[in-house]
Design a protein around this motif. Structure first.
Motif, PDB file in Angstrom:
ATOM      1  N   THR A   1      38.651  61.572  52.874  1.00  0.00           N
ATOM      2  CA  THR A   1      37.517  60.779  52.388  1.00  0.00           C
ATOM      3  C   THR A   1      37.913  59.616  51.493  1.00  0.00           C
ATOM      4  O   THR A   1      37.089  58.749  51.231  1.00  0.00           O
ATOM      5  CB  THR A   1      36.524  61.679  51.606  1.00  0.00           C
ATOM      6  OG1 THR A   1      37.219  62.283  50.517  1.00  0.00           O
ATOM      7  CG2 THR A   1      35.923  62.735  52.504  1.00  0.00           C
ATOM      8  N   ASP A   2      39.131  59.588  51.025  1.00  0.00           N
ATOM      9  CA  ASP A   2      39.555  58.547  50.086  1.00  0.00           C
ATOM     10  C   ASP A   2      40.577  57.588  50.682  1.00  0.00           C
ATOM     11  O   ASP A   2      41.484  57.119  49.996  1.00  0.00           O
ATOM     12  CB  ASP A   2      40.110  59.196  48.808  1.00  0.00           C
ATOM     13  CG  ASP A   2      39.042  59.934  48.024  1.00  0.00           C
ATOM     14  OD1 ASP A   2      37.939  59.383  47.862  1.00  0.00           O
ATOM     15  OD2 ASP A   2      39.306  61.068  47.585  1.00  0.00           O
ATOM     16  N   THR A   3      40.445  57.303  51.966  1.00  0.00           N
ATOM     17  CA  THR A   3      41.313  56.312  52.604  1.00  0.00           C
ATOM     18  C   THR A   3      40.489  55.495  53.594  1.00  0.00           C
ATOM     19  O   THR A   3      39.453  55.952  54.079  1.00  0.00           O
ATOM     20  CB  THR A   3      42.472  56.971  53.384  1.00  0.00           C
ATOM     21  OG1 THR A   3      41.937  57.873  54.343  1.00  0.00           O
ATOM     22  CG2 THR A   3      43.437  57.684  52.471  1.00  0.00           C
ATOM     23  N   ILE A   4      40.959  54.290  53.870  1.00  0.00           N
ATOM     24  CA  ILE A   4      40.378  53.495  54.948  1.00  0.00           C
ATOM     25  C   ILE A   4      41.505  53.118  55.900  1.00  0.00           C
ATOM     26  O   ILE A   4      42.649  52.917  55.478  1.00  0.00           O
ATOM     27  CB  ILE A   4      39.649  52.225  54.446  1.00  0.00           C
ATOM     28  CG1 ILE A   4      40.603  51.280  53.716  1.00  0.00           C
ATOM     29  CG2 ILE A   4      38.464  52.569  53.570  1.00  0.00           C
ATOM     30  CD1 ILE A   4      40.055  49.892  53.535  1.00  0.00           C
ATOM     31  N   ALA A   5      41.165  53.062  57.176  1.00  0.00           N
ATOM     32  CA  ALA A   5      42.156  52.658  58.182  1.00  0.00           C
ATOM     33  C   ALA A   5      42.309  51.148  58.140  1.00  0.00           C
ATOM     34  O   ALA A   5      41.324  50.411  58.167  1.00  0.00           O
ATOM     35  CB  ALA A   5      41.720  53.117  59.564  1.00  0.00           C
ATOM     36  N   ILE A   6      43.533  50.696  58.039  1.00  0.00           N
ATOM     37  CA  ILE A   6      43.870  49.286  58.126  1.00  0.00           C
ATOM     38  C   ILE A   6      44.976  49.172  59.169  1.00  0.00           C
ATOM     39  O   ILE A   6      45.464  50.179  59.670  1.00  0.00           O
ATOM     40  CB  ILE A   6      44.306  48.705  56.757  1.00  0.00           C
ATOM     41  CG1 ILE A   6      45.532  49.449  56.231  1.00  0.00           C
ATOM     42  CG2 ILE A   6      43.159  48.738  55.768  1.00  0.00           C
ATOM     43  CD1 ILE A   6      46.126  48.846  54.980  1.00  0.00           C
ATOM     44  N   TYR A   7      45.373  47.976  59.487  1.00  0.00           N
ATOM     45  CA  TYR A   7      46.360  47.795  60.552  1.00  0.00           C
ATOM     46  C   TYR A   7      47.457  46.861  60.089  1.00  0.00           C
ATOM     47  O   TYR A   7      47.232  45.931  59.319  1.00  0.00           O
ATOM     48  CB  TYR A   7      45.668  47.241  61.804  1.00  0.00           C
ATOM     49  CG  TYR A   7      44.667  48.223  62.353  1.00  0.00           C
ATOM     50  CD1 TYR A   7      45.009  49.103  63.371  1.00  0.00           C
ATOM     51  CD2 TYR A   7      43.391  48.313  61.815  1.00  0.00           C
ATOM     52  CE1 TYR A   7      44.098  50.040  63.845  1.00  0.00           C
ATOM     53  CE2 TYR A   7      42.471  49.236  62.281  1.00  0.00           C
ATOM     54  CZ  TYR A   7      42.837  50.088  63.294  1.00  0.00           C
ATOM     55  OH  TYR A   7      41.943  51.022  63.764  1.00  0.00           O
ATOM     56  N   ARG A   8      48.672  47.122  60.590  1.00  0.00           N
ATOM     57  CA  ARG A   8      49.841  46.301  60.289  1.00  0.00           C
ATOM     58  C   ARG A   8      50.347  45.705  61.593  1.00  0.00           C
ATOM     59  O   ARG A   8      50.466  46.403  62.610  1.00  0.00           O
ATOM     60  CB  ARG A   8      50.931  47.155  59.647  1.00  0.00           C
ATOM     61  CG  ARG A   8      52.166  46.368  59.238  1.00  0.00           C
ATOM     62  CD  ARG A   8      53.255  47.272  58.673  1.00  0.00           C
ATOM     63  NE  ARG A   8      52.782  48.153  57.616  1.00  0.00           N
ATOM     64  CZ  ARG A   8      52.780  47.851  56.316  1.00  0.00           C
ATOM     65  NH1 ARG A   8      53.233  46.686  55.923  1.00  0.00           N
ATOM     66  NH2 ARG A   8      52.351  48.715  55.423  1.00  0.00           N
ATOM     67  N   VAL A   9      50.634  44.410  61.582  1.00  0.00           N
ATOM     68  CA  VAL A   9      51.174  43.743  62.763  1.00  0.00           C
ATOM     69  C   VAL A   9      52.616  44.201  62.938  1.00  0.00           C
ATOM     70  O   VAL A   9      53.428  44.117  62.020  1.00  0.00           O
ATOM     71  CB  VAL A   9      51.117  42.201  62.609  1.00  0.00           C
ATOM     72  CG1 VAL A   9      51.733  41.516  63.823  1.00  0.00           C
ATOM     73  CG2 VAL A   9      49.677  41.731  62.396  1.00  0.00           C
TER      74      VAL A   9
END
Length: 123
Positions: free
Chosen positions: A111-119
């Protein structure tokens, strides 16, 4: 990202997500600045392209499957709504005793993370 790579990617995304000419133009401009190691925030892409968050994640997941991005996670305290400033590659990389430095809330990886993306590929 190389122009030939981004053109093919945009062509496939346009077919799949029915992007408008305006959105295609904006996405083309954004991709020119994405370099290996750059972080891509879903909220930024959503606001730039004026699409839903579901469409945003669909686009990013397509790019992940094509090998251009990898999913990472940023720790975000759900209690005080502040970012911890730590990016991890996997939820298992979050220490079990991790606490928010602002409110001392115990961080729950789900519950305490968000998905982000790395190139990971810009060629």
């Amino acid at each position: 990202m190389l122009e030939t790579t981004s053109l093919k990617l945009i062509e496939n995304l346009t077919k799949k997500h029915k992007l408008t000419e305006y959105q295609i133009d904006l996405l083309s401009k954004l991709l020119k600045f994405w370099r290996k190691g750059s972080i891509v925030y879903p909220g930024m892409l959503k606001s730039k392209l004026h699409i839903s968050i579901k469409e945003t994640y669909d686009i990013l997941e397509y790019m992940l499957k094509e090998g251009f991005l990898e999913r990472n996670f940023e720790i975000y305290c759900s209690k005080c709504n502040k970012f911890k400033g730590k990016i991890v590659r996997s939820l298992t990389d979050i220490p079990e005793d991790c606490c928010c430095e602002f409110c001392n809330h115990e961080i729950d990886p789900v519950t305490d993370t968000i998905a982000i993306y790395r190139v990971i590929k810009d060629e």
